[in-house]
Design a protein around this motif. Structure first.
Motif, PDB file in Angstrom:
ATOM      1  N   VAL A  82     -99.373  74.622 -15.036  1.00 18.73           N
ATOM      2  CA  VAL A  82    -100.199  73.499 -14.582  1.00 18.73           C
ATOM      3  C   VAL A  82    -100.748  73.862 -13.201  1.00 18.73           C
ATOM      4  CG1 VAL A  82     -98.985  71.742 -15.925  1.00 18.73           C
ATOM      5  CG2 VAL A  82     -98.240  72.231 -13.615  1.00 18.73           C
ATOM      6  N   ASP A  84     -91.095  80.664 -25.011  1.00 15.02           N
ATOM      7  CA  ASP A  84     -92.549  80.709 -25.150  1.00 15.02           C
ATOM      8  C   ASP A  84     -92.901  80.145 -26.524  1.00 15.02           C
ATOM      9  OD1 ASP A  84     -95.218  81.413 -25.449  1.00 15.02           O
ATOM     10  OD2 ASP A  84     -94.946  83.421 -24.603  1.00 15.02           O
ATOM     11  N   MET A  85     -93.864  79.251 -26.548  1.00 16.56           N
ATOM     12  CA  MET A  85     -94.229  78.644 -27.840  1.00 16.56           C
ATOM     13  C   MET A  85     -94.784  79.669 -28.831  1.00 16.56           C
ATOM     14  SD  MET A  85     -95.793  74.909 -26.895  1.00 16.56           S
ATOM     15  CE  MET A  85     -96.084  74.458 -28.609  1.00 16.56           C
ATOM     16  N   HIS A  86     -95.168  80.843 -28.344  1.00 13.96           N
ATOM     17  CA  HIS A  86     -95.653  81.882 -29.249  1.00 13.96           C
ATOM     18  C   HIS A  86     -94.505  82.609 -29.940  1.00 13.96           C
ATOM     19  CE1 HIS A  86     -98.905  81.400 -26.268  1.00 13.96           C
ATOM     20  NE2 HIS A  86     -99.680  81.581 -27.308  1.00 13.96           N
ATOM     21  N   MET A 130     -90.949  74.348 -13.858  1.00 12.59           N
ATOM     22  CA  MET A 130     -90.814  73.145 -14.688  1.00 12.59           C
ATOM     23  C   MET A 130     -89.361  72.997 -15.149  1.00 12.59           C
ATOM     24  SD  MET A 130     -93.594  71.443 -15.026  1.00 12.59           S
ATOM     25  CE  MET A 130     -95.325  71.620 -14.630  1.00 12.59           C
ATOM     26  N   TYR A 149     -91.984  77.379 -20.619  1.00 11.01           N
ATOM     27  CA  TYR A 149     -92.200  78.785 -20.290  1.00 11.01           C
ATOM     28  C   TYR A 149     -92.079  79.039 -18.791  1.00 11.01           C
ATOM     29  CZ  TYR A 149     -94.737  83.251 -20.199  1.00 11.01           C
ATOM     30  OH  TYR A 149     -95.108  84.549 -20.019  1.00 11.01           O
ATOM     31  N   PHE A 150     -92.377  78.003 -17.994  1.00  6.79           N
ATOM     32  CA  PHE A 150     -92.433  78.213 -16.545  1.00  6.79           C
ATOM     33  C   PHE A 150     -91.171  77.690 -15.865  1.00  6.79           C
ATOM     34  CE2 PHE A 150     -96.839  78.640 -17.837  1.00  6.79           C
ATOM     35  CZ  PHE A 150     -97.164  79.827 -17.201  1.00  6.79           C
ATOM     36  N   CYS A 195     -91.953  71.136 -22.341  1.00  6.72           N
ATOM     37  CA  CYS A 195     -91.438  69.789 -21.979  1.00  6.72           C
ATOM     38  C   CYS A 195     -91.798  69.376 -20.561  1.00  6.72           C
ATOM     39  CB  CYS A 195     -89.923  69.742 -22.162  1.00  6.72           C
ATOM     40  SG  CYS A 195     -89.030  70.849 -21.054  1.00  6.72           S
ATOM     41  N   GLY A 196     -92.478  70.250 -19.791  1.00  6.94           N
ATOM     42  CA  GLY A 196     -92.805  69.879 -18.409  1.00  6.94           C
ATOM     43  C   GLY A 196     -91.523  69.646 -17.635  1.00  6.94           C
ATOM     44  N   SER A 199     -99.912  68.098 -24.699  1.00  5.94           N
ATOM     45  CA  SER A 199    -100.764  68.727 -23.674  1.00  5.94           C
ATOM     46  C   SER A 199    -100.366  70.171 -23.401  1.00  5.94           C
ATOM     47  CB  SER A 199    -100.708  67.942 -22.353  1.00  5.94           C
ATOM     48  OG  SER A 199    -101.342  66.730 -22.506  1.00  5.94           O
ATOM     49  N   ASP A 213     -88.677  69.279 -27.670  1.00  4.31           N
ATOM     50  CA  ASP A 213     -89.927  69.027 -26.946  1.00  4.31           C
ATOM     51  C   ASP A 213     -90.382  70.398 -26.440  1.00  4.31           C
ATOM     52  OD1 ASP A 213     -92.038  68.330 -25.318  1.00  4.31           O
ATOM     53  OD2 ASP A 213     -90.991  66.689 -24.298  1.00  4.31           O
ATOM     54  N   MET A 227    -100.841  79.521 -19.284  1.00  8.07           N
ATOM     55  CA  MET A 227    -101.263  79.030 -17.968  1.00  8.07           C
ATOM     56  C   MET A 227    -100.320  77.943 -17.458  1.00  8.07           C
ATOM     57  SD  MET A 227    -105.376  78.573 -18.200  1.00  8.07           S
ATOM     58  CE  MET A 227    -105.278  77.142 -19.248  1.00  8.07           C
ATOM     59  N   HIS A 281    -102.855  75.359 -22.672  1.00  4.16           N
ATOM     60  CA  HIS A 281    -102.166  76.296 -21.770  1.00  4.16           C
ATOM     61  C   HIS A 281    -101.858  77.631 -22.469  1.00  4.16           C
ATOM     62  CE1 HIS A 281    -101.189  73.601 -18.357  1.00  4.16           C
ATOM     63  NE2 HIS A 281    -101.239  72.657 -19.290  1.00  4.16           N
ATOM     64  N   LEU A 282    -102.048  77.659 -23.776  1.00  3.69           N
ATOM     65  CA  LEU A 282    -101.525  78.788 -24.553  1.00  3.69           C
ATOM     66  C   LEU A 282    -102.558  79.890 -24.764  1.00  3.69           C
ATOM     67  CD1 LEU A 282     -99.626  76.775 -27.328  1.00  3.69           C
ATOM     68  CD2 LEU A 282     -98.752  77.614 -25.126  1.00  3.69           C
TER      69      LEU A 282
HETATM   70  C1  LIG Z   1     -99.721  69.682 -19.118  1.00  3.77           C
HETATM   71  S1  LIG Z   1     -98.044  70.170 -19.165  1.00  3.77           S
HETATM   72  C2  LIG Z   1     -97.372  69.024 -20.356  1.00  3.77           C
HETATM   73  C3  LIG Z   1     -95.919  68.780 -20.143  1.00  3.77           C
HETATM   74  C4  LIG Z   1     -95.293  67.702 -21.043  1.00  3.77           C
HETATM   75  N1  LIG Z   1     -95.366  68.094 -22.439  1.00  3.77           N
HETATM   76  C5  LIG Z   1     -95.971  66.366 -20.837  1.00  3.77           C
HETATM   77  O1  LIG Z   1     -96.626  65.855 -21.751  1.00  3.77           O
HETATM   78  O2  LIG Z   1     -95.852  65.828 -19.722  1.00  3.77           O
HETATM   79  C6  LIG Z   1     -98.022  71.659 -20.098  1.00  3.77           C
HETATM   80  C7  LIG Z   1     -96.656  72.299 -20.169  1.00  3.77           C
HETATM   81  O3  LIG Z   1     -96.700  73.441 -21.039  1.00  3.77           O
HETATM   82  C8  LIG Z   1     -95.915  74.470 -20.442  1.00  3.77           C
HETATM   83  N2  LIG Z   1     -96.328  75.754 -21.040  1.00  3.77           N
HETATM   84  C9  LIG Z   1     -97.427  76.473 -20.789  1.00  3.77           C
HETATM   85  N3  LIG Z   1     -97.453  77.575 -21.568  1.00  3.77           N
HETATM   86  C10 LIG Z   1     -96.343  77.550 -22.354  1.00  3.77           C
HETATM   87  C11 LIG Z   1     -95.806  78.391 -23.370  1.00  3.77           C
HETATM   88  N4  LIG Z   1     -96.422  79.509 -23.735  1.00  3.77           N
HETATM   89  N5  LIG Z   1     -94.648  78.034 -23.960  1.00  3.77           N
HETATM   90  C12 LIG Z   1     -93.991  76.908 -23.572  1.00  3.77           C
HETATM   91  N6  LIG Z   1     -94.455  76.074 -22.611  1.00  3.77           N
HETATM   92  C13 LIG Z   1     -95.614  76.375 -22.006  1.00  3.77           C
HETATM   93  C14 LIG Z   1     -96.203  74.304 -18.961  1.00  3.77           C
HETATM   94  O4  LIG Z   1     -95.253  74.909 -18.137  1.00  3.77           O
HETATM   95  C15 LIG Z   1     -96.179  72.794 -18.820  1.00  3.77           C
HETATM   96  O5  LIG Z   1     -94.882  72.302 -18.587  1.00  3.77           O
END
Ligand SMILES: C[S@@+](CC[C@H](N)C(=O)[O-])C[C@H]1O[C@@H](n2cnc3c(N)ncnc32)[C@H](O)[C@@H]1O
Length: 225
Positions: free
Chosen positions: A11, A107-109, A84, A80-81, A55-56, A125, A52, A9, A129-130
């Motif tokens: 943000v 992708d973290m998966h 970002m 992933y997005f 990493c947003g 955080s 990271d 998902m 989202h995963l």
């Molecule tokens: C709430 S944000 C946190 C960003 C950063 N880590 C911070 O603390 O500010 C969640 C992040 O996870 C990313 N994300 C979501 N699913 C992901 C995935 N499957 N693999 C890598 N990143 C993912 C989103 O794009 C977003 O940048």
């Protein structure tokens, strides 16, 4: 929201708004992760490769890269997005840190790194989202080198209300909606993901009951040397 219903998902607001929030308002919560990173880096002075994951917009990495105490580290920001990643690249260019921080789509998966190739992994955080948090924990473990450590920080649904109130105040100052508790996990659910990942004795979950850190919890994965 159950685990089964989730996909990766994004943000809920634009990367530009998220960037403003993480750049100007997260100070005290950033400090907590920074403190933990500092402790782990000092315990593993030979470690070089720092990821990271999720990493947003790269703000936490930029903060680390600007600190002389982390001069020995090579930083990688993965997300992933694309929105970002786009803002991350812009921020790194503006701050002139292209030589220190590599930006990677992934992708973290299914992390795009070979087994045992990273010394430190931080991820904040991201779990909520995963699609499959346990699978991501297994991936994180796979990429850690002997002596490597991962710190995964996650806001809890059962956070201390006082910490949540401070967090929401900072969000409101940044023009960001309140944290959506319903999408977060309880400590028990997070422990369940960890158990399912079956990382044996290499993982500890810490869920403080008071102070800023009681907003969330830490999953620490440490690989023996
Ligand atoms: C709430 S944000 C946190 C960003 C950063 N880590 C911070 O603390 O500010 C969640 C992040 O996870 C990313 N994300 C979501 N699913 C992901 C995935 N499957 N693999 C890598 N990143 C993912 C989103 O794009 C977003 O940048």
């Amino acid at each position: 929201m159950s685990v089964e219903q989730r996909e990766n998902m994004p943000v809920h607001y634009s990367a530009q708004i998220y960037d403003r929030f993480t750049n100007g308002f997260l100070g005290r919560f950033d400090d907590l992760l920074l403190l933990r990173v500092r402790q782990e880096v000092r315990s593993n002075p030979g470690g070089r490769r720092f990821l990271d994951a999720g990493c947003g917009t790269g703000r936490f990495l930029l903060r680390l890269a600007s600190m002389p105490e982390f001069n020995q580290l090579d930083f990688i920001g993965l997300d992933y997005f694309e929105d970002m990643l786009h803002v991350t690249r812009e921020n790194i260019q503006k701050e002139m840190f292209c030589h220190r921080i590599r930006v990677v789509h992934g992708d973290m998966h299914q992390l795009p790194f070979v087994d045992g190739s990273l010394d430190f992994i931080a991820s904040r955080s991201t779990l909520h989202h995963l699609a499959d948090p346990s699978a991501a924990l297994i991936e994180v473990r796979r990429c850690l080198a002997p002596g490597g450590v991962a710190l995964i920080h996650e806001v809890r649904r059962d956070a201390d209300p006082r910490a949540l109130e401070i967090f929401n105040r900072l969000r409101s100052q940044a023009g960001v909606e309140e944290s959506r508790s319903e999408e977060k996990y309880t400590t028990e659910e997070i422990r369940h993901f960890v158990q399912k990942a079956d990382l044996k004795g290499e993982v500890v979950v810490l869920a403080p009951v008071s102070g800023y850190a009681s907003l969330g919890c830490e999953i620490r994965i440490a690989v023996p040397r």
